[in-house]
Scaffold this motif. Structure first.
Motif, PDB file in Angstrom:
ATOM      1  N   ASN A 133       0.825  -1.211   0.000  1.00  0.00           N
ATOM      2  CA  ASN A 133       0.000   0.000   0.000  1.00  0.00           C
ATOM      3  C   ASN A 133       0.860   1.262   0.000  1.00  0.00           C
ATOM      4  N   GLY A 134       0.220   2.377  -0.293  1.00  0.00           N
ATOM      5  CA  GLY A 134       0.912   3.645  -0.495  1.00  0.00           C
ATOM      6  C   GLY A 134       1.715   4.129   0.696  1.00  0.00           C
ATOM      7  N   PRO A 135       1.072   4.280   1.872  1.00  0.00           N
ATOM      8  CA  PRO A 135       1.816   4.802   3.020  1.00  0.00           C
ATOM      9  C   PRO A 135       3.044   3.958   3.381  1.00  0.00           C
ATOM     10  N   ASP A 138       3.755  -0.078  -8.310  1.00  0.00           N
ATOM     11  CA  ASP A 138       2.490  -0.126  -9.038  1.00  0.00           C
ATOM     12  C   ASP A 138       1.786   1.220  -8.863  1.00  0.00           C
ATOM     13  N   VAL A 139       1.151   1.723  -9.930  1.00  0.00           N
ATOM     14  CA  VAL A 139       0.488   3.022  -9.815  1.00  0.00           C
ATOM     15  C   VAL A 139      -0.669   2.955  -8.837  1.00  0.00           C
ATOM     16  N   ASP A 159      -4.156   6.788  -7.711  1.00  0.00           N
ATOM     17  CA  ASP A 159      -2.765   6.841  -8.154  1.00  0.00           C
ATOM     18  C   ASP A 159      -1.821   6.922  -6.956  1.00  0.00           C
ATOM     19  N   GLU A 160      -2.218   6.253  -5.881  1.00  0.00           N
ATOM     20  CA  GLU A 160      -1.465   6.232  -4.632  1.00  0.00           C
ATOM     21  C   GLU A 160       0.029   5.940  -4.827  1.00  0.00           C
ATOM     22  N   GLY A 161       0.345   4.909  -5.631  1.00  0.00           N
ATOM     23  CA  GLY A 161       1.740   4.508  -5.826  1.00  0.00           C
ATOM     24  C   GLY A 161       2.541   5.602  -6.507  1.00  0.00           C
ATOM     25  N   LEU A 162       1.920   6.206  -7.531  1.00  0.00           N
ATOM     26  CA  LEU A 162       2.583   7.288  -8.255  1.00  0.00           C
ATOM     27  C   LEU A 162       2.861   8.460  -7.321  1.00  0.00           C
ATOM     28  N   LEU A 176      -9.684   9.031 -15.080  1.00  0.00           N
ATOM     29  CA  LEU A 176     -10.922   9.598 -14.570  1.00  0.00           C
ATOM     30  C   LEU A 176     -11.170   9.090 -13.156  1.00  0.00           C
ATOM     31  N   ALA A 177     -10.956   7.794 -12.960  1.00  0.00           N
ATOM     32  CA  ALA A 177     -11.150   7.229 -11.625  1.00  0.00           C
ATOM     33  C   ALA A 177     -10.115   7.786 -10.650  1.00  0.00           C
ATOM     34  N   ASP A 178      -8.856   7.888 -11.120  1.00  0.00           N
ATOM     35  CA  ASP A 178      -7.776   8.308 -10.223  1.00  0.00           C
ATOM     36  C   ASP A 178      -7.871   9.785  -9.862  1.00  0.00           C
TER      37      ASP A 178
END
Lengths: 214, 433
Positions: free
Chosen positions: A33-35, A52-53, A61-64, B302-304
């Motif tokens: 996960n992102g955090p 992973d994005v 787009d947490e990963g980005l 769009l979702a992101d």
């Protein structure tokens, strides 16, 4: 070489871990996960991050975002972003700081293990590895009213491969021409794009990408 | 409508009021015809004639609605309940008759036609009448009063008696001029106010009642719902077909190849290797197809990131030179975002195909509870809603969200398409960037 890996699908994460380990990488952390990705990146300061994005908790787009944030805090931290989709918008954001050590690939590129590992190594070394799909679209949308429109089709092809981060030898092999021919093409490209020629492969690619990203 | 200055309004209002008063003349005839038809209702002729008479009256009321909208800025919606679909025969006619006679708007129209000639004199027409009266005063003072007195006539101008010797009495002449001037001044002064009062009266009688408003709303909702259901059913069929013919078939083929490879592994490793490579390529293709399919259903950006960035991403991939400005402090609800995104995508496709444009400007903003999207191109214009360019389809689809589409495309360009979708924004953006 130490890697931090972020992928929320357990199956794919395990697959990536074993793939990288068999190719001699050391997995410093594999998170989902992102955090925890951001924490792992700041704690371990890996040689390269494979991210992973789309990650929990928001599945957007947490990963980005985590990767971009980590690069803000640790300038030049090499990040290879994997995604189910390639979006020009994201590619541009990744390239925005122009410092290199960036990759952005479709997830299916891992099917070809050798090429994928090569891309990871290139990014770790401060180079770039852009998905051919991103590059062709970046080029397509930048040819309108710009010096790129002056390139011949062959030169555009060379530029695309160059932008993917390939060396002249690799380009020559891919296009089935001699390396001398590729060198000539690249010289022409630099001339047409007003780029100073340097001997440094890496700077060459960055210059091209910076240009594309304008 | 061009915005008028206050001065223009004051100058024009009295004459417009008189115009509204004159409208009463044809309206009265229509009203007389209507009430005669009503009086014949006990017979079959009355029943037959009633719908046409009512419709004639509606036309007359529409003239008023238009004039009031143009001159007072008060927009009055048509209040009529939906008419039943035309049916042949006696039953159909009877149904139509019952629908029209039981529509309160029909009777409110009649009330208007009867009452308006009186009301208009005290509201919209009053300024004009005052001005005319003032002008008449000037005429009297100038020469008409003298003529009336000379020929033995007698009349009152306000409280000034006009009779023999009027034109030799300076006091009476001066009073006449003063009264006339006051009338003219007051007439021009109160003009716009009186028009506004008249507009309110118009809205009260000619506008929709709560009941007809609801009925119209129900009709709109059921229409837009059926459009939405049809569209989503078609979309599901398309997705099902794409999955069935594409990715699913490929996966089956891959399973079969894997089975074959299992057999070949020992006997013919070389062939197994080729088959494996093919299977891998096939899996990549399946992925590619799924990716395109998902992009068509709901684009990942769009979702992101929401509709702003999604449109920006769209612009990056578009063959035309597209410039996007976004001013959204938050994100609209997901269905509205999606509707807006696909509408913009389709408008862009249209622009690329038909407009001959080189540049496109897209502006997204949220104003007064509306997501407003403006797409402007520098093409040759001449787009119409009925030109088969899919704009009508977009209009119908955003209609599901009570959205409206406005098209401005004079021949020679430019084309401006404006979408407005009512929506609330979610909490402000908390993106770390």
């Amino acid at each position: 070489m130490r890697v931090v890996l972020a992928e929320d699908l357990a199956l794919l994460r395990e697959g990536l871990v074993s793939l990288l380990e068999t190719h001699g990488f050391e997995i410093a952390a594999a998170v989902d996960n992102g955090p925890s990705l951001l924490r792992a990146l700041l704690d371990h300061r890996p040689d390269v991050a494979v991210v992973d994005v789309r990650l929990p908790p928001s599945f957007t787009d947490e990963g980005l975002q985590a990767a971009l944030e980590a690069r803000r805090r640790v300038p030049g931290l090499p990040v290879l972003v994997l995604s189910q989709y390639v979006e020009q918008l994201y590619a541009r954001e990744l390239l925005a700081d122009g410092t290199g050590g960036i990759g952005y690939l479709l997830k299916d590129r891992v099917f070809d293990a050798a090429q994928f590992v090569d891309a990871v190594r290139r990014v770790a070394a401060g180079g770039t590895a852009m998905d051919p799909e991103v590059i062709s679209r970046l080029v397509a949308s930048n040819t309108r009213g710009s010096p790129l429109g002056r390139l011949t089709p062959r030169e555009t092809e060379v530029l695309e491969l160059m932008a993917q981060g390939r060396s002249n030898a690799a380009i020559a092999e891919k296009l089935v021409v001699t390396e001398r021919a590729v060198t000539k093409h690249t010289a022409n490209i630099f001339a047409k794009l007003d780029l100073p020629v340097t001997g440094d492969d890496n700077r060459r690619v960055l210059a091209v990408l910076a240009y594309l990203n304008r | 409508m061009v915005k008028e200055t206050r001065r223009e309004q004051h100058l024009k209002a009295p004459w417009r009021g008189l115009g509204l008063m004159l409208l009463g003349i044809p309206a009265t005839f229509v009203g007389i015809w209507f009430i005669s038809v009503v009086s014949m209702i006990t017979g079959a002729l009355g029943v037959l004639l009633f719908p046409s008479a009512a419709r004639l009256m509606r036309g007359q009321a529409d003239v008023y609605r238009k004039a009031i909208a143009a001159w007072t800025g008060v927009r009055i919606e048509r209040p009529y309940l939906p008419e039943p679909d035309p049916e042949p025969g006696i039953a159909g006619r009877l149904k139509r008759f019952i629908a029209m006679i039981s529509d309160p708007a029909t009777w409110r129209d009649y009330l208007w036609i009867v009452a308006d000639p009186i009301v208009v004199v005290f509201t919209a027409a009053l300024p004009g009448l005052l001005v005319l009266y003032g002008l008449w005063g000037y005429f009297l003072a100038a020469f008409a009063g003298g003529m009336i007195g000379h020929y033995g006539g007698s009349e009152w101008y306000a409280w000034v008696e006009v009779d023999g010797g009027y034109d030799r009495d300076a006091g009476r002449l001066v009073s006449t001029v003063v009264v006339a001037t006051v009338c003219v001044a007051v007439g021009f002064l109160i003009g716009p106010k009186m028009m506004a009062v008249y507009g309110r009266w118009g809205r009260a009688v000619l506008g929709p009642t709560e009941k007809s408003r609801l009925a119209l709303r129900v009709r709109h909702l059921s229409e837009s719902r059926s459009v939405a259901v049809d569209a989503s059913a078609a979309e599901l069929r398309r997705i099902e077909r794409d999955l069935h013919d594409g990715a699913q078939a490929r996966l089956v083929a891959m399973g079969m190849s894997l089975g074959a490879i299992e057999h070949l592994l020992d006997k013919d490793p070389e062939k197994a290797r080729t088959l494996l490579a093919e299977t891998r390529a096939s899996s990549a293709k399946a992925l590619h197809e799924l990716r395109d399919l998902v992009r068509g259903i709901h684009p990942p950006v769009l979702a992101d990131r929401g509709v702003g960035d999604a449109v920006k991403a769209l612009a990056l991939d578009h063959p035309l030179d597209v410039e996007v400005t976004v001013d959204l402090p938050g994100r609209p609800e997901a269905p509205v975002e999606s509707a807006a995104y696909f509408a913009v995508s389709e408008i862009l496709t249209n622009a690329a195909k038909h407009s001959g444009a080189g540049r496109v400007w897209i502006d997204l903003r949220h104003e007064r509870g509306m997501l407003r999207v403006t797409v402007t191109d520098d093409g040759r214009g001449g787009a119409t809603l009925d030109g088969g360019t899919g704009l009508r389809g977009i209009e119908r689809r955003i209609g599901t969200f009570d959205g409206v589409l406005a098209l401005n495309s004079p021949v020679g360009g430019p084309t401006i398409v404006t979408l407005e979708l009512p929506c609330a924004l979610s909490s402000p953006k908390t993106s770390p960037s």
